[in-house]
Design a protein around this motif. Structure first.
Motif, PDB file in Angstrom:
ATOM      1  N   GLY A  45       0.809  -1.210   0.000  1.00  0.00           N
ATOM      2  CA  GLY A  45       0.000   0.000   0.000  1.00  0.00           C
ATOM      3  C   GLY A  45       0.844   1.262   0.000  1.00  0.00           C
ATOM      4  N   LYS A  46       2.124   1.132   0.390  1.00  0.00           N
ATOM      5  CA  LYS A  46       3.022   2.288   0.388  1.00  0.00           C
ATOM      6  C   LYS A  46       4.186   2.060  -0.575  1.00  0.00           C
ATOM      7  CE  LYS A  46       5.978   5.118   3.269  1.00  0.00           C
ATOM      8  NZ  LYS A  46       6.704   5.229   4.500  1.00  0.00           N
ATOM      9  N   ASP A  47       4.979   1.011  -0.333  1.00  0.00           N
ATOM     10  CA  ASP A  47       6.153   0.733  -1.152  1.00  0.00           C
ATOM     11  C   ASP A  47       5.823  -0.126  -2.369  1.00  0.00           C
ATOM     12  OD1 ASP A  47       7.797   2.099   0.686  1.00  0.00           O
ATOM     13  OD2 ASP A  47       7.932   0.306   1.929  1.00  0.00           O
ATOM     14  N   PHE A  48       4.753  -0.886  -2.299  1.00  0.00           N
ATOM     15  CA  PHE A  48       4.301  -1.683  -3.438  1.00  0.00           C
ATOM     16  C   PHE A  48       2.805  -1.868  -3.345  1.00  0.00           C
ATOM     17  CE2 PHE A  48       5.144  -4.838  -0.178  1.00  0.00           C
ATOM     18  CZ  PHE A  48       4.094  -5.726  -0.292  1.00  0.00           C
ATOM     19  N   GLN A  49       2.182  -2.149  -4.478  1.00  0.00           N
ATOM     20  CA  GLN A  49       0.736  -2.359  -4.550  1.00  0.00           C
ATOM     21  C   GLN A  49       0.446  -3.832  -4.785  1.00  0.00           C
ATOM     22  OE1 GLN A  49      -1.443   0.176  -3.982  1.00  0.00           O
ATOM     23  NE2 GLN A  49       0.399   1.386  -3.609  1.00  0.00           N
ATOM     24  N   CYS A  50      -0.676  -4.290  -4.277  1.00  0.00           N
ATOM     25  CA  CYS A  50      -1.127  -5.653  -4.541  1.00  0.00           C
ATOM     26  C   CYS A  50      -1.739  -5.677  -5.946  1.00  0.00           C
ATOM     27  CB  CYS A  50      -2.164  -6.085  -3.507  1.00  0.00           C
ATOM     28  SG  CYS A  50      -1.553  -6.033  -1.814  1.00  0.00           S
ATOM     29  N   LEU A  51      -1.314  -6.624  -6.755  1.00  0.00           N
ATOM     30  CA  LEU A  51      -1.772  -6.723  -8.135  1.00  0.00           C
ATOM     31  C   LEU A  51      -2.889  -7.756  -8.278  1.00  0.00           C
ATOM     32  CD1 LEU A  51       1.785  -6.775  -9.745  1.00  0.00           C
ATOM     33  CD2 LEU A  51       0.293  -4.794  -9.400  1.00  0.00           C
ATOM     34  N   ASN A  52      -3.524  -7.782  -9.420  1.00  0.00           N
ATOM     35  CA  ASN A  52      -4.504  -8.817  -9.788  1.00  0.00           C
ATOM     36  C   ASN A  52      -5.614  -8.987  -8.754  1.00  0.00           C
ATOM     37  OD1 ASN A  52      -3.145  -9.569 -12.252  1.00  0.00           O
ATOM     38  ND2 ASN A  52      -1.550 -10.394 -10.938  1.00  0.00           N
ATOM     39  N   LEU A  53      -6.167  -7.882  -8.319  1.00  0.00           N
ATOM     40  CA  LEU A  53      -7.268  -7.831  -7.342  1.00  0.00           C
ATOM     41  C   LEU A  53      -6.860  -8.290  -5.939  1.00  0.00           C
ATOM     42  CD1 LEU A  53     -10.257  -9.086  -9.525  1.00  0.00           C
ATOM     43  CD2 LEU A  53      -9.591  -6.732  -9.037  1.00  0.00           C
ATOM     44  N   PRO A  66      -6.124 -13.371  -4.722  1.00  0.00           N
ATOM     45  CA  PRO A  66      -7.181 -14.258  -5.189  1.00  0.00           C
ATOM     46  C   PRO A  66      -6.610 -15.635  -5.528  1.00  0.00           C
ATOM     47  CG  PRO A  66      -6.897 -12.369  -6.673  1.00  0.00           C
ATOM     48  CD  PRO A  66      -5.882 -12.254  -5.599  1.00  0.00           C
ATOM     49  N   ALA A  67      -7.464 -16.593  -5.722  1.00  0.00           N
ATOM     50  CA  ALA A  67      -7.064 -17.996  -5.888  1.00  0.00           C
ATOM     51  C   ALA A  67      -6.059 -18.223  -7.013  1.00  0.00           C
ATOM     52  CB  ALA A  67      -8.302 -18.858  -6.130  1.00  0.00           C
ATOM     53  N   PHE A  68      -6.078 -17.411  -8.056  1.00  0.00           N
ATOM     54  CA  PHE A  68      -5.214 -17.639  -9.204  1.00  0.00           C
ATOM     55  C   PHE A  68      -3.810 -17.075  -9.051  1.00  0.00           C
ATOM     56  CE2 PHE A  68      -9.347 -18.207 -11.123  1.00  0.00           C
ATOM     57  CZ  PHE A  68      -9.128 -19.294 -11.944  1.00  0.00           C
ATOM     58  N   TYR A  69      -3.548 -16.309  -7.971  1.00  0.00           N
ATOM     59  CA  TYR A  69      -2.278 -15.603  -7.843  1.00  0.00           C
ATOM     60  C   TYR A  69      -1.630 -15.838  -6.483  1.00  0.00           C
ATOM     61  CZ  TYR A  69      -3.822 -13.350 -12.067  1.00  0.00           C
ATOM     62  OH  TYR A  69      -4.245 -13.133 -13.346  1.00  0.00           O
ATOM     63  N   SER A  70      -0.312 -15.666  -6.461  1.00  0.00           N
ATOM     64  CA  SER A  70       0.439 -15.770  -5.208  1.00  0.00           C
ATOM     65  C   SER A  70       1.602 -14.779  -5.274  1.00  0.00           C
ATOM     66  CB  SER A  70       0.948 -17.203  -5.004  1.00  0.00           C
ATOM     67  OG  SER A  70       1.899 -17.534  -5.998  1.00  0.00           O
ATOM     68  N   GLY A  71       2.463 -14.818  -4.281  1.00  0.00           N
ATOM     69  CA  GLY A  71       3.590 -13.902  -4.208  1.00  0.00           C
ATOM     70  C   GLY A  71       3.286 -12.747  -3.284  1.00  0.00           C
ATOM     71  N   HIS A  72       4.322 -12.042  -2.870  1.00  0.00           N
ATOM     72  CA  HIS A  72       4.119 -10.954  -1.910  1.00  0.00           C
ATOM     73  C   HIS A  72       3.227  -9.852  -2.467  1.00  0.00           C
ATOM     74  CE1 HIS A  72       7.189  -8.797  -4.182  1.00  0.00           C
ATOM     75  NE2 HIS A  72       6.821  -7.708  -3.538  1.00  0.00           N
ATOM     76  N   CYS A  74       1.023 -10.563  -5.262  1.00  0.00           N
ATOM     77  CA  CYS A  74       0.029 -11.263  -6.084  1.00  0.00           C
ATOM     78  C   CYS A  74       0.367 -11.222  -7.572  1.00  0.00           C
ATOM     79  CB  CYS A  74      -1.379 -10.708  -5.858  1.00  0.00           C
ATOM     80  SG  CYS A  74      -1.934 -10.770  -4.156  1.00  0.00           S
ATOM     81  N   SER A  75       1.638 -11.198  -7.913  1.00  0.00           N
ATOM     82  CA  SER A  75       2.044 -11.106  -9.315  1.00  0.00           C
ATOM     83  C   SER A  75       2.323 -12.463  -9.958  1.00  0.00           C
ATOM     84  CB  SER A  75       3.295 -10.225  -9.434  1.00  0.00           C
ATOM     85  OG  SER A  75       4.374 -10.818  -8.744  1.00  0.00           O
ATOM     86  N   ILE A  76       2.364 -13.517  -9.168  1.00  0.00           N
ATOM     87  CA  ILE A  76       2.684 -14.841  -9.707  1.00  0.00           C
ATOM     88  C   ILE A  76       1.385 -15.607  -9.976  1.00  0.00           C
ATOM     89  CG2 ILE A  76       3.853 -17.032  -9.260  1.00  0.00           C
ATOM     90  CD1 ILE A  76       5.691 -15.416  -7.333  1.00  0.00           C
ATOM     91  N   ARG A  77       1.172 -15.962 -11.228  1.00  0.00           N
ATOM     92  CA  ARG A  77      -0.034 -16.718 -11.593  1.00  0.00           C
ATOM     93  C   ARG A  77       0.187 -18.195 -11.293  1.00  0.00           C
ATOM     94  NH1 ARG A  77      -4.804 -16.337 -14.147  1.00  0.00           N
ATOM     95  NH2 ARG A  77      -5.499 -18.089 -15.384  1.00  0.00           N
TER      96      ARG A  77
END
Length: 101
Positions: A45-53, A66-72, A74-77
């Motif tokens: 929220g400050k240094d990086f944003q959560c991606l893919n909802l 969400p279920a389709f993504y992981s990683g700190h 959410c960038s890894i499908r």
């Protein structure tokens, strides 16, 4: 450390006052990392944003993906995700028996 406390600890700089030394290794406080706990973890929220909802949980400093993504962030499908509900299915898909249709 050691049975008679005669061995020196391997923790450098007392874990930078950001953790505790256990068996010669630093166990870092929340939001700290590194062998001596001197590295401050980036804040979602400050240094990086959560991606893919993904949603930033600021109290835990991590993204809930969400279920389709992981990683700190959410960038890894994921290659074979399991959906818990319809919200996690892309393109208005429906969740049926753990799979998006």
């Amino acid at each position: 450390s050691g049975r008679t406390c005669s061995k020196a600890s391997n923790c450098s700089d007392k874990c930078s006052k950001n953790g505790v030394c256990v068996a010669g290794k630093c166990i870092c406080n929340e939001f700290r990392t590194g062998s001596d706990c001197s590295v401050v973890l980036p804040k979602c929220g400050k240094d990086f944003q959560c991606l893919n909802l993904g949603v930033c949980n600021k109290s835990k400093n991590k993204c809930t993906c969400p279920a389709f993504y992981s990683g700190h962030d959410c960038s890894i499908r994921k290659s074979n995700p399991i959906c818990p509900d319809d919200f996690n299915c892309e393109n208005n898909g429906r969740c049926f028996q753990g799979r998006c249709l």
